[in-house]
Design a protein around this motif. Structure first.
Motif, PDB file in Angstrom:
ATOM      1  N   GLY A 206     -12.723-134.440 -12.269  1.00 45.23           N
ATOM      2  CA  GLY A 206     -13.037-133.779 -13.133  1.00 45.23           C
ATOM      3  C   GLY A 206     -14.214-132.690 -13.151  1.00 45.23           C
ATOM      4  O   GLY A 206     -14.891-133.337 -12.053  1.00 45.23           O
ATOM      5  N   ILE A 207     -14.517-131.789 -13.284  1.00 44.89           N
ATOM      6  CA  ILE A 207     -15.554-131.015 -13.096  1.00 44.89           C
ATOM      7  C   ILE A 207     -16.764-131.772 -14.038  1.00 44.89           C
ATOM      8  O   ILE A 207     -17.194-131.888 -14.846  1.00 44.89           O
ATOM      9  N   LEU A 208     -18.163-132.297 -12.871  1.00 46.07           N
ATOM     10  CA  LEU A 208     -19.429-131.818 -13.615  1.00 46.07           C
ATOM     11  C   LEU A 208     -19.872-130.482 -13.439  1.00 46.07           C
ATOM     12  O   LEU A 208     -20.698-129.889 -13.307  1.00 46.07           O
ATOM     13  N   GLU A 209     -20.103-130.421 -14.568  1.00 51.62           N
ATOM     14  CA  GLU A 209     -20.421-129.136 -15.585  1.00 51.62           C
ATOM     15  C   GLU A 209     -22.529-128.781 -15.675  1.00 51.62           C
ATOM     16  O   GLU A 209     -22.462-129.578 -16.761  1.00 51.62           O
ATOM     17  N   GLY A 210     -23.321-127.929 -14.778  1.00 51.16           N
ATOM     18  CA  GLY A 210     -24.255-128.592 -14.745  1.00 51.16           C
ATOM     19  C   GLY A 210     -24.720-127.166 -15.147  1.00 51.16           C
ATOM     20  O   GLY A 210     -26.503-126.967 -16.034  1.00 51.16           O
ATOM     21  N   TYR A 211     -24.562-126.113 -14.561  1.00 47.34           N
ATOM     22  CA  TYR A 211     -24.612-124.781 -14.954  1.00 47.34           C
ATOM     23  C   TYR A 211     -23.122-123.890 -15.973  1.00 47.34           C
ATOM     24  O   TYR A 211     -22.743-123.101 -15.079  1.00 47.34           O
ATOM     25  N   PRO A 212     -24.019-123.718 -16.770  1.00 52.23           N
ATOM     26  CA  PRO A 212     -22.413-123.113 -17.388  1.00 52.23           C
ATOM     27  C   PRO A 212     -23.317-121.471 -16.805  1.00 52.23           C
ATOM     28  O   PRO A 212     -23.824-121.277 -17.057  1.00 52.23           O
ATOM     29  N   LEU A 213     -21.788-120.855 -16.721  1.00 55.59           N
ATOM     30  CA  LEU A 213     -22.281-119.765 -16.311  1.00 55.59           C
ATOM     31  C   LEU A 213     -22.720-118.608 -17.023  1.00 55.59           C
ATOM     32  O   LEU A 213     -23.490-117.066 -16.537  1.00 55.59           O
ATOM     33  N   ILE A 214     -22.550-118.157 -18.296  1.00 55.04           N
ATOM     34  CA  ILE A 214     -22.738-116.662 -18.875  1.00 55.04           C
ATOM     35  C   ILE A 214     -24.197-116.734 -18.790  1.00 55.04           C
ATOM     36  O   ILE A 214     -23.840-115.494 -17.831  1.00 55.04           O
ATOM     37  N   PRO A 215     -25.271-117.293 -18.922  1.00 52.53           N
ATOM     38  CA  PRO A 215     -26.141-116.797 -18.467  1.00 52.53           C
ATOM     39  C   PRO A 215     -26.716-116.685 -17.555  1.00 52.53           C
ATOM     40  O   PRO A 215     -27.822-115.593 -17.126  1.00 52.53           O
ATOM     41  N   TRP A 216     -26.312-117.461 -16.405  1.00 51.47           N
ATOM     42  CA  TRP A 216     -26.335-117.035 -14.808  1.00 51.47           C
ATOM     43  C   TRP A 216     -26.108-116.068 -14.534  1.00 51.47           C
ATOM     44  O   TRP A 216     -26.726-114.917 -13.708  1.00 51.47           O
ATOM     45  N   ILE A 217     -24.627-115.385 -14.455  1.00 52.59           N
ATOM     46  CA  ILE A 217     -24.237-114.078 -14.851  1.00 52.59           C
ATOM     47  C   ILE A 217     -24.596-113.225 -15.468  1.00 52.59           C
ATOM     48  O   ILE A 217     -25.338-111.957 -14.326  1.00 52.59           O
ATOM     49  N   GLY A 218     -25.840-113.643 -16.476  1.00 50.03           N
ATOM     50  CA  GLY A 218     -26.191-112.303 -17.095  1.00 50.03           C
ATOM     51  C   GLY A 218     -27.622-112.111 -15.843  1.00 50.03           C
ATOM     52  O   GLY A 218     -27.795-110.623 -15.779  1.00 50.03           O
ATOM     53  N   VAL A 219     -28.223-113.361 -15.589  1.00 51.24           N
ATOM     54  CA  VAL A 219     -29.993-113.306 -14.855  1.00 51.24           C
ATOM     55  C   VAL A 219     -29.114-111.688 -13.367  1.00 51.24           C
ATOM     56  O   VAL A 219     -29.935-111.448 -12.935  1.00 51.24           O
ATOM     57  N   MET A 220     -27.849-112.285 -12.426  1.00 49.84           N
ATOM     58  CA  MET A 220     -27.591-111.659 -11.219  1.00 49.84           C
ATOM     59  C   MET A 220     -27.674-109.943 -11.898  1.00 49.84           C
ATOM     60  O   MET A 220     -27.651-109.459 -11.183  1.00 49.84           O
ATOM     61  N   ALA A 221     -26.844-110.110 -13.032  1.00 47.32           N
ATOM     62  CA  ALA A 221     -26.373-108.655 -13.355  1.00 47.32           C
ATOM     63  C   ALA A 221     -27.989-107.611 -13.162  1.00 47.32           C
ATOM     64  O   ALA A 221     -28.170-106.847 -12.592  1.00 47.32           O
ATOM     65  N   VAL A 222     -28.736-108.926 -14.265  1.00 49.04           N
ATOM     66  CA  VAL A 222     -29.853-108.250 -14.733  1.00 49.04           C
ATOM     67  C   VAL A 222     -30.698-108.007 -13.489  1.00 49.04           C
ATOM     68  O   VAL A 222     -31.366-106.502 -13.204  1.00 49.04           O
ATOM     69  N   GLY A 223     -30.758-108.330 -12.663  1.00 48.33           N
ATOM     70  CA  GLY A 223     -31.797-108.778 -11.305  1.00 48.33           C
ATOM     71  C   GLY A 223     -31.069-107.172 -10.146  1.00 48.33           C
ATOM     72  O   GLY A 223     -31.654-106.609  -9.469  1.00 48.33           O
ATOM     73  N   TYR A 224     -29.584-107.369 -10.503  1.00 45.60           N
ATOM     74  CA  TYR A 224     -28.732-106.234  -9.684  1.00 45.60           C
ATOM     75  C   TYR A 224     -29.573-104.751 -10.117  1.00 45.60           C
ATOM     76  O   TYR A 224     -30.072-104.188  -9.758  1.00 45.60           O
TER      77      TYR A 224
END
Length: 406
Positions: A206-224
């Motif tokens: 299975g996948i051990l999901e610790g970092y769901p992606l929606i907010p992290w994609i947002g953080v990278m986009a804001v950083g860009y």
């Protein structure tokens, strides 16, 4: 600048007015290296603690955690948001070195896939000293997929990229109550995007999901979108950084005080002012809430305005670590894990669980003091310094293409 596989030295974009707080030999913005180095060192503290303390005593459970344990964990909350925010900024700076949008997009796609591969190989082995029967979806997974998302977003106007990032950060908490219990592709996708936990696939894997992606994609986009600020002359840049850092921090305090939105874990008045403060600061990381990100990024951006004024004896080691972040990251994991094994063996504690697949479950009675954690943390940083200094020197002297992957 180099951030987890992004080699983005903005030398060609430096104006004469902006050179005052940059490394005279490389053109690197010193404060960015210092901030990155500081959060890397804090990250090592968190991972050393993972291997030395009982994982069942959660630092965020105010019923069992001491203030010392809580704040040992809390200070490390600055790491992941700062990592990913600076990765987005470094992506923008990579585009200032003559790359077309297509070239930058391909660059981000390859780096993202590389980080995801590292997560499933070196990182998986370093965390467990075995090959786990799970797909780890942790920090490199989040950075990798965020880079892949950014590879598409960069074809949009930069202001729109920033607006999308802000929207993902600000509004994803509207879906906190949504739980998808069914199986299927839709359920799997939702779990990867917003809901942490173990996602079973087939054959016990299975996948051990610790970092769901929606907010992290947002953080990278804001950083860009934030990237151009780093190219401004020092005084202008510092003014913007202070205003933005203070604004985000005050935004956290005000919104958190209202207790109506931004985190699924409301704060409550406790028996003492210190415990009440701990409740106030106890925001959700998995996935990172709006308030968690405001709490972390506000002070981080504020620190970016002043870190270049640190005395040399502090700035030197921080800059060294900040110049080789991926190398540090990949090296510190087996060092932290090895220290955990060494302490357990020396103290006659159970060792076998430190060689089991993730997620970890320390045995009954396994624990070490915070003093031991901090001592081993210092030992880890000392061990890591010389190889990181050596590799930073290699990257200054050479421009081999393979170096950009470390």
């Amino acid at each position: 600048m180099d951030y987890l596989g992004i080699d983005a030295r903005p030398d060609d974009a430096i104006t004469p007015q902006a050179e005052g707080d940059r490394d005279g030999m490389t053109g690197r913005l010193v404060s960015v290296d210092l901030l990155r180095g500081a959060v890397m060192i804090l990250m090592a503290l968190d991972h050393v603690r993972d291997y030395l303390m009982d994982v069942r005593v959660s630092p965020t459970n105010l019923e069992v955690a001491t203030p010392a344990l809580f704040f040992t964990r809390w200070i490390t909350h600055f790491c992941a948001p700062t990592f990913i925010f600076l990765a987005g900024s470094s992506a923008f700076l990579a585009g200032t070195r003559g790359k077309t949008q297509g070239q930058l997009s391909l660059f981000l796609l390859k780096r993202g896939l590389w980080l995801i591969l590292l997560e499933q190989t070196w990182v998986s082995f370093s965390l467990t000293f075995t090959m786990p029967k799970v797909i780890l979806a942790l920090i490199l997974w989040a950075i990798g997929w965020s880079m892949i998302a950014l590879a598409g977003l960069i074809f949009l106007p930069r202001a729109l990229v920033g607006a999308i990032g802000i929207g993902l950060i600000a509004f994803h908490n509207l879906f906190d109550g949504l739980r998808v219990e069914s199986s299927g592709v839709g359920s799997l996708l939702w779990r990867l995007l917003h809901e942490p936990g173990f996602v079973p696939l087939v054959g016990g894997i299975g996948i051990l999901e610790g970092y769901p992606l929606i907010p992290w994609i947002g953080v990278m986009a804001v950083g860009y979108a934030f990237g151009p600020v780093l190219l401004l002359p020092p005084d202008r840049r510092r003014t913007i950084l202070v205003a933005l850092g203070v604004g985000l921090t005050l935004g956290f305090v005000g919104l958190r005080a209202l207790n109506v939105y931004g985190d699924p874990r409301p704060w409550t008045v406790q028996a003492t002012p210190l415990l009440t403060l701990m409740s106030f600061l106890n925001c959700q990381k998995y996935p990172p809430s709006l308030l968690y990100l405001l709490m972390a990024l506000g002070p981080a951006i504020l620190a970016l305005a002043w870190l270049d004024r640190l005395p040399r004896f502090l700035a030197g080691p921080l800059a060294t670590f900040g110049q080789v972040p991926l190398f540090f990251f990949l090296l510190h994991l087996p060092v932290a894990h090895g220290l955990g094994v060494a302490v357990a063996a020396l103290r006659g504690q159970p060792v076998g669980w430190l060689f089991e697949t993730a997620p970890f479950q320390s045995p009954e009675g396994y624990d070490n003091s915070l003093a031991t954690v901090y001592l081993c943390w210092v030992v880890a940083i000392v061990i890591l310094y010389l190889p990181c200094r050596w590799f930073a020197d290699v990257k200054r002297r050479r421009r081999d293409s393979w170096l950009s992957y470390l």
